[in-house]
Design an enzyme around this catalytic site. Structure first.
Site, mmCIF file in Angstrom:
data_model
loop_
_atom_site.group_PDB
_atom_site.id
_atom_site.type_symbol
_atom_site.label_atom_id
_atom_site.label_comp_id
_atom_site.label_asym_id
_atom_site.label_seq_id
_atom_site.Cartn_x
_atom_site.Cartn_y
_atom_site.Cartn_z
ATOM 1 N N LYS A 134 0.644 -1.194 0.057
ATOM 2 C CA LYS A 134 0.142 -0.652 0.169
ATOM 3 C C LYS A 134 0.860 0.929 -0.530
ATOM 4 C CE LYS A 134 0.576 2.097 3.388
ATOM 5 N NZ LYS A 134 1.813 2.312 3.922
ATOM 6 N N TYR A 218 -5.161 4.136 5.656
ATOM 7 C CA TYR A 218 -5.823 2.906 7.446
ATOM 8 C C TYR A 218 -6.682 3.842 7.580
ATOM 9 C CZ TYR A 218 -1.000 0.721 6.509
ATOM 10 O OH TYR A 218 -0.161 -0.092 7.149
HETATM 11 P P1 NAD Z 1 12.151 2.589 1.921
HETATM 12 O O1 NAD Z 1 11.934 3.952 1.937
HETATM 13 O O2 NAD Z 1 12.359 2.209 3.473
HETATM 14 O O3 NAD Z 1 12.565 1.125 0.855
HETATM 15 C C1 NAD Z 1 11.969 1.218 -0.221
HETATM 16 C C2 NAD Z 1 13.279 0.614 -1.037
HETATM 17 O O4 NAD Z 1 13.013 1.167 -2.356
HETATM 18 C C3 NAD Z 1 14.144 0.613 -0.582
HETATM 19 O O5 NAD Z 1 14.936 -0.356 -0.684
HETATM 20 C C4 NAD Z 1 15.429 2.277 -1.897
HETATM 21 O O6 NAD Z 1 16.943 0.788 -2.462
HETATM 22 C C5 NAD Z 1 14.068 0.962 -2.854
HETATM 23 N N1 NAD Z 1 14.314 1.950 -3.972
HETATM 24 C C6 NAD Z 1 14.062 2.321 -5.446
HETATM 25 N N2 NAD Z 1 14.059 3.121 -6.094
HETATM 26 C C7 NAD Z 1 13.827 4.522 -5.642
HETATM 27 C C8 NAD Z 1 13.813 5.551 -5.351
HETATM 28 N N3 NAD Z 1 13.689 5.962 -6.691
HETATM 29 N N4 NAD Z 1 13.290 6.267 -4.506
HETATM 30 C C9 NAD Z 1 13.780 5.741 -3.397
HETATM 31 N N5 NAD Z 1 13.990 4.589 -2.805
HETATM 32 C C10 NAD Z 1 13.912 3.336 -4.176
HETATM 33 O O7 NAD Z 1 10.316 2.515 2.157
HETATM 34 P P2 NAD Z 1 9.463 0.958 2.921
HETATM 35 O O8 NAD Z 1 9.288 1.500 4.034
HETATM 36 O O9 NAD Z 1 10.628 -0.091 3.246
HETATM 37 O O10 NAD Z 1 8.646 1.551 1.693
HETATM 38 C C11 NAD Z 1 8.273 0.402 0.660
HETATM 39 C C12 NAD Z 1 6.569 -0.003 1.181
HETATM 40 O O11 NAD Z 1 6.054 -0.529 2.010
HETATM 41 C C13 NAD Z 1 5.893 1.803 0.782
HETATM 42 O O12 NAD Z 1 4.802 1.252 -0.693
HETATM 43 C C14 NAD Z 1 5.617 1.820 1.984
HETATM 44 O O13 NAD Z 1 3.897 1.945 1.750
HETATM 45 C C15 NAD Z 1 5.426 0.421 2.192
HETATM 46 N N6 NAD Z 1 4.694 0.136 3.974
HETATM 47 C C16 NAD Z 1 4.359 -0.344 3.821
HETATM 48 C C17 NAD Z 1 4.177 -0.895 5.558
HETATM 49 C C18 NAD Z 1 2.775 -2.032 5.594
HETATM 50 O O14 NAD Z 1 2.642 -1.720 7.082
HETATM 51 N N7 NAD Z 1 1.739 -2.607 5.121
HETATM 52 C C19 NAD Z 1 4.509 -0.577 6.512
HETATM 53 C C20 NAD Z 1 5.903 -0.500 5.641
HETATM 54 C C21 NAD Z 1 5.857 0.601 4.666
#
Ligand code: NAD
Length: 362
Positions: A134, A218
């Site tokens: 999401k 949420y």
């Molecule tokens: P994050 O920034 O920690 O990780 C993102 C990943 O994408 C990194 O590994 C990064 O290197 C990569 N990436 C590739 N191209 C990129 C770019 N152009 N710019 C930035 N990053 C790039 O983010 P996250 O918190 O892991 O979130 C990722 C996804 O997961 C999102 O959609 C977020 O909403 C979702 N998420 C969901 C939950 C949940 O409870 N369901 C919790 C956290 C995150």
């Protein structure tokens, strides 16, 4: 016998990649043949690293088999920790080659939201089922393209709404369905936390940032799932207390949803304020959940004394096992792409209502 069958299926899987046979014909066979479906995590950031990969060590029906990353320094760490074979490591450039890899049944897209549509569509075209985090995507048009690509390629699409797999959330969804307290009159739904970062994709419009897609969904889920209805109109305001950080996207949003039954929801979401609750007033009673959308220990109570407090070992493992089992059995996904789309339709209406400072009908 089973070994022969698996070898045969593997062979036709390889054949399928090199002939005109489409993965559509092969999928049910490959999926059913394995005790654990192979998952490829795309994007190895916070959520993959801290939550999904550890949860995949607990799952019964799926396992981590492959990684897709643009960060070469992460590869040896992940390979060593999770025993990932060289042939199952991909970059964003080699991603499409997953089509030829029978170890991968499902691709889990865990990238910034602006990349969800592209990586979902490419996975579908490679004949892989898709789990996408999401918010589903920044726009309704993207969500529709994702649903179409998965349908066209006869693969299943599921959105990572872990809470819908949580028995505590399912408990208030049941109240919406059975209406023991009559209809919903009014509710409050809130989701927020303090994000101290200044330069993350969550603060970047082009990458799909903004609190509405991130935490706002949420609050929207709380309102939609507690009423069991889709909103028909929206009033909204967005604002920030940290304009030096939140100049491209909103830090906080407050919005009101009106439902066909006449129920009203007051929703709040923020990257500056910590809040996590759902309070529903029905014709003849109430229900309160706090926390409402956490990774664990979501709990609540109702006006008749009922307590909602189900044990759940690991929410993400439950989510992925539910989805993997549904794939193995050829059943519908609990949270399909259409559900992600419903929320993004509301998100778009909230942005519009805030920009117009007026009521927007859905
Ligand atoms: P994050 O920034 O920690 O990780 C993102 C990943 O994408 C990194 O590994 C990064 O290197 C990569 N990436 C590739 N191209 C990129 C770019 N152009 N710019 C930035 N990053 C790039 O983010 P996250 O918190 O892991 O979130 C990722 C996804 O997961 C999102 O959609 C977020 O909403 C979702 N998420 C969901 C939950 C949940 O409870 N369901 C919790 C956290 C995150």
């Amino acid at each position: 016998m089973e070994k022969d069958r698996r070898q045969f299926i593997q062979k036709i899987g390889i054949l399928g990649a090199t002939t005109a046979l489409t993965p559509n014909i092969l999928w049910p066979k490959t999926s059913l043949a394995k005790p654990k479906l192979g998952v490829a995590l795309v994007g190895l950031g916070y959520y993959s690293t801290d939550l999904l990969a550890p949860a995949l060590e607990l799952t019964e029906h799926c396992e981590l088999k492959a990684i897709v990353t643009g960060s070469p320094e992460k590869i040896p760490v992940w390979q060593e920790k999770y025993g990932i074979l060289d042939k199952n490591v991909y970059s964003y450039d080699t991603y499409d080659n997953i089509a030829d890899n029978p170890d991968i049944d499902v691709v889990y897209v865990v990238l910034p939201p602006s990349m969800h549509a592209e990586y979902t569509i490419r996975a579908a075209q490679a004949g892989k089922h898709v789990w996408c985090e999401k918010p589903m995507a920044p726009s309704v048009a993207d969500c529709e393209a994702m649903i179409k690509a998965c349908a066209d390629n006869k693969v299943k699409l599921s959105i990572g709404y872990r809470c819908q797999h949580d028995p505590n959330v399912q408990a208030y969804m049941k109240v919406a369905k059975e209406q023991p307290f009559g209809k919903v009159k009014m509710l409050t739904s809130a989701a927020g936390y303090f994000d101290g970062r200044a330069n993350h994709w969550k603060q970047n419009k082009a990458l799909g940032g903004g609190v509405l897609g991130d935490m706002g969904v949420y609050a929207i889920q709380g309102a939609r799932l507690a009423t069991g209805e889709e909103p028909i109109s929206v009033l909204a305001q967005t604002f920030t207390t940290r304009p030096e950080i939140y100049h491209e996207v909103e830090e906080t949003a407050m919005f009101q949803l009106e439902f066909p039954s006449g129920a009203r929801a007051s929703c709040q979401t923020s990257f500056g304020i910590s809040m996590n609750h759902l309070k529903v007033t029905y014709e003849k009673g109430w229900l309160a959940m706090e926390p409402h959308s956490s990774y664990s220990r979501n709990k609540g109570s109702m006006s008749d004394g009922t307590v909602i407090n189900f044990e759940l070992n690991n929410q993400q493992a439950k989510q992925m096992d539910d989805d993997a089992l549904a794939l193995k059995l050829g059943k519908d996904m609990l949270v399909p792409g259409e559900e992600g789309l419903r929320d993004i339709r509301v998100v778009e209406a909230v942005y519009k209502a805030a920009a117009l400072n007026d009521l927007v009908k859905l």
